[in-house]
Motif scaffolding. Sequence first.
Motif, mmCIF file in Angstrom:
data_model
loop_
_atom_site.group_PDB
_atom_site.id
_atom_site.type_symbol
_atom_site.label_atom_id
_atom_site.label_comp_id
_atom_site.label_asym_id
_atom_site.label_seq_id
_atom_site.Cartn_x
_atom_site.Cartn_y
_atom_site.Cartn_z
ATOM 1 N N GLU A 1 0.833 -1.213 0.000
ATOM 2 C CA GLU A 1 0.000 0.000 0.000
ATOM 3 C C GLU A 1 0.865 1.259 0.000
ATOM 4 N N MET A 2 1.947 1.228 0.765
ATOM 5 C CA MET A 2 2.858 2.374 0.815
ATOM 6 C C MET A 2 3.540 2.581 -0.539
ATOM 7 N N GLU A 3 3.928 1.505 -1.192
ATOM 8 C CA GLU A 3 4.563 1.601 -2.515
ATOM 9 C C GLU A 3 3.591 2.154 -3.545
ATOM 10 N N GLN A 4 2.330 1.703 -3.497
ATOM 11 C CA GLN A 4 1.335 2.204 -4.442
ATOM 12 C C GLN A 4 1.108 3.704 -4.238
ATOM 13 N N LEU B 1 2.763 -4.575 -8.570
ATOM 14 C CA LEU B 1 2.878 -4.291 -7.145
ATOM 15 C C LEU B 1 3.466 -5.507 -6.411
ATOM 16 N N ALA B 2 2.988 -6.695 -6.753
ATOM 17 C CA ALA B 2 3.536 -7.908 -6.147
ATOM 18 C C ALA B 2 4.998 -8.073 -6.536
ATOM 19 N N ARG B 3 5.301 -7.794 -7.790
ATOM 20 C CA ARG B 3 6.679 -7.954 -8.269
ATOM 21 C C ARG B 3 7.624 -6.998 -7.550
ATOM 22 N N PHE B 4 7.163 -5.781 -7.227
ATOM 23 C CA PHE B 4 8.018 -4.765 -6.622
ATOM 24 C C PHE B 4 8.183 -4.935 -5.111
ATOM 25 N N THR B 5 7.171 -5.521 -4.446
ATOM 26 C CA THR B 5 7.230 -5.595 -2.983
ATOM 27 C C THR B 5 7.525 -6.993 -2.459
ATOM 28 N N VAL C 1 5.864 6.812 5.569
ATOM 29 C CA VAL C 1 5.647 7.384 4.242
ATOM 30 C C VAL C 1 6.900 7.143 3.415
ATOM 31 N N GLN C 2 6.738 6.513 2.265
ATOM 32 C CA GLN C 2 7.888 6.226 1.398
ATOM 33 C C GLN C 2 8.243 7.471 0.598
ATOM 34 N N VAL C 3 9.524 7.852 0.653
ATOM 35 C CA VAL C 3 9.961 9.048 -0.082
ATOM 36 C C VAL C 3 10.893 8.696 -1.227
ATOM 37 N N GLY C 4 11.387 7.454 -1.276
ATOM 38 C CA GLY C 4 12.284 7.063 -2.351
ATOM 39 C C GLY C 4 12.498 5.569 -2.339
ATOM 40 N N VAL C 5 12.998 5.039 -3.453
ATOM 41 C CA VAL C 5 13.293 3.619 -3.568
ATOM 42 C C VAL C 5 14.413 3.419 -4.573
#
Length: 892
Positions: free
Chosen positions: A748-751, A778-782, A803-807
Amino acid sequence: MGQHYLTRLFEPTSVAIFGASEREGAVGALVLRNMLEGQFRGPVYAINPKRETVQGLRAYPDLAAVEAPVDLAVIATPAATVPGIIEQCGEYGVKGAVILSAGFREAGAEGRRLEQAVLENARRYGLRFIGPNCLGIMRPGLGLNVTFNKGQALAGKTALVSQSGAICTAVLDWAAANQVGFSTVISTGISADLDFGEILDYLVSDRETESILLYIEGIHDARSFVSGVRAAARVKPVIALKVGRHAAGSKAAQSHTGALVGADDVFDAALSRAGVVRGLRISHLFAAASTLAARYRTQGDRLAIVTNGGGPGVMATDRAADLHIRIAELAPTTLERLNSALPATWSHANPVDVIGDAGPERYAHALAACLDDKGVDGVLVILTPQAMTAPTEVAEAVIQVAKRQKKPVLTCWMGEVQVAEGREQLAQAGLPTFETPEAAVQAFAFLNSHYQNQQLLLQTPGSMSRHQPPDVDGARMIIEGALAEGRRVLSETESKALLGAFQIRTAQAVVVRSPNEALVQAESIGFPVVMKINSPDITHKSDAGGVRLGISNAQAVRTAYNEVVAAVRRHRPEARIDGVTIQPMLRRPNGRELLVGIFSDPLFGPVITFAAGGTAVEVMGDRAVALPPLNRFLARDIIARTRVSRMLKAFRHMPPADTEAVVDVLMRVSEMACELPWISELDINPLIVDESGAVAVDSRVVVDYHTAARERYAHMAIYPYPVHLVTTWQLPDGTDLVIRPIRPEDAEMEQAFVRGLSERAKYFRFMQTIDELTPAMLARFTQIDYDREMAFVGVSLDGGLEVQVGVARYVINPDGRSCEFAVAVTDQWQGRGIGHRLMEQLMEAARDKGLETIEGEILANNHEMLALARSLRFSIHTAEEDATVKRAVRRL
């Protein structure tokens, strides 16, 4: 990421067939005929130096004479010629091959020598191959059929990967009669090069494949296999038929594939943990294929049954109970609908017996009512051909109702002659249809197992819990001390010290070497006490007469000491005796005896076991196993899978035991499996648990030398969540960021992160415009495999919420030496050094993994990203195939 490295093998635009022939029954003749009849879309080159034409095609003496690009070589010539042909293909630039020829490792020493020569030649040119000794591969949607199976397969969305060519032909023959199609059929043969892991990695990325069937006899590389099936099962249902479940079957499987087969319950645990549903017989594979072809998914196990006969309904109900499938309890509103549509004599419950004279309309009403019920997850429709029945018309009615719902509808038209047309109609409409109610319920169970196993797949526990950290160094020194003395079995005091280092509560024992010393220690401890023989050669002390319980006075202590030593010398005269251990006799009237342990599986490495404890543990056979690492969800799951778990609840006069204390012990034992690769066996037996907690009364630990590996968890089949890579970093303005590996629960945070990117940032990151990530993306990324890739997220706390600010992430390339990276920072946080910090941590992780190069593609107008890459000392050059793309490369 660009095209998958196996694309040219499985999606070739041109094929050369070595050994192409016209001789009736020859493998090369069948393969060429299949390619011609399948209407392959690209050129097919027949390689046969003895003929000018073969089956109407020009024949070429060798590959050089073709003078045109070739993607795939198919080899159907004697084994002795294959190394030279692979050399020829490598020189010509061919990157994929299918070797149908037999006569390699299965033929003895000379065959093994030929196989090694094939491998060396292929590796020298970067050529990947399927086989040898295989049926071949099919891609029906492309007209590709390089097998010697008679006939073509229908195109579909299910892939079949099998170690047995004979199973492939059986499944294909059944599928043709049941209107089931395939995206891909792959017979792996002896898997000298490509095995399940890499094949599954390709199928994950294949858009034509939506579900996967596996037939497994044995595997060669547990880490690669588990990684591959976990990656596949995250986005596509995977059903596996694993044979060799018993000793005789395992022996046959080994001799057939040359692969090592692990203990069956361990293999079962590995498949479940990977999100794979397991079948036990070939009929299960057929049932799964039919169900998956319908593209059904379920969110639960509540089954409704609509039938025109009470007997078949009972048969289905019985099978559902066997498989732990719940018969749905119909809602009052559903019962009202059924009352208004059905005769007064209907069953008024589930199964819904619509009575023997039911016609299409009655079936349609009953099915629609059940599908609309929120308490129903799927419906099985059963028809028996009674005098008033219209099987074909009922089939049409069921098809029309099923089209309006996403819930699974499975059908069983029982009989043969009278129902054949209706069954054919159901199959053509894509509804799974079965000949017996039991088979249909089994198919629904597969759908439910897929849903349940997805919950296990989402678990990514770390190597260590978040409670008080263990003393890993102290434990390691205990083990090294024993090995230095030439001992593999730790003494009882050493074993309990090892448990103590991992915060497992034990009943402390003291070694005494004379009756008087025993008396002194007993008086110090306090009566009553327990005395056990102390010998490195005796595992089951009670079997050798080496245990005395409830010793309550001084005189009895000295007598017990002498009795124990004498009994052991009588029963085990060869055993070395190093005195007796003495410990307090635990008074736990509500105590339950359990066993928790570790054993080392030759294929999957350390395995956690949980069982009923005591002396009869082997006889009872009540055990459950799981692959480490565990978290609390997985620990509770392993407990629940045993019969002894019921004893932990309140019964008779006893209050419920402290199950969470057992979970704690399992978590700590999981830590030991992760951090102490020297352990080959560990038994805590008994672990006594009651309402006040758990205590390890006795333990046994066997250790062995462990070859040091560059990778910290090389001994494990599943890579733990890398807790040691979590760091905190402070920005110049004092803002704290946590930089950590991504987890499945971050979806959810990634989305939200992707949605918050500007259109420009999205385009630069994905090279296309998107609103949000698809469920598969989403599944592939997380849900990543930390053994094959890494993703670091930068996280800030906003009102207590992350809160995700970068990856920044990398994926290891097929060469195993390089990786491809990507990085993104949300617009409002750019220009603060976050991208630089994420990339530094990512490169450090890649370096620690042993990778040599990190590289990535950057759009030429993404000036900020190019500047970041240059600041990190990447070399930048224009991609050869596209001037609008820059290639950034750095040696690590």
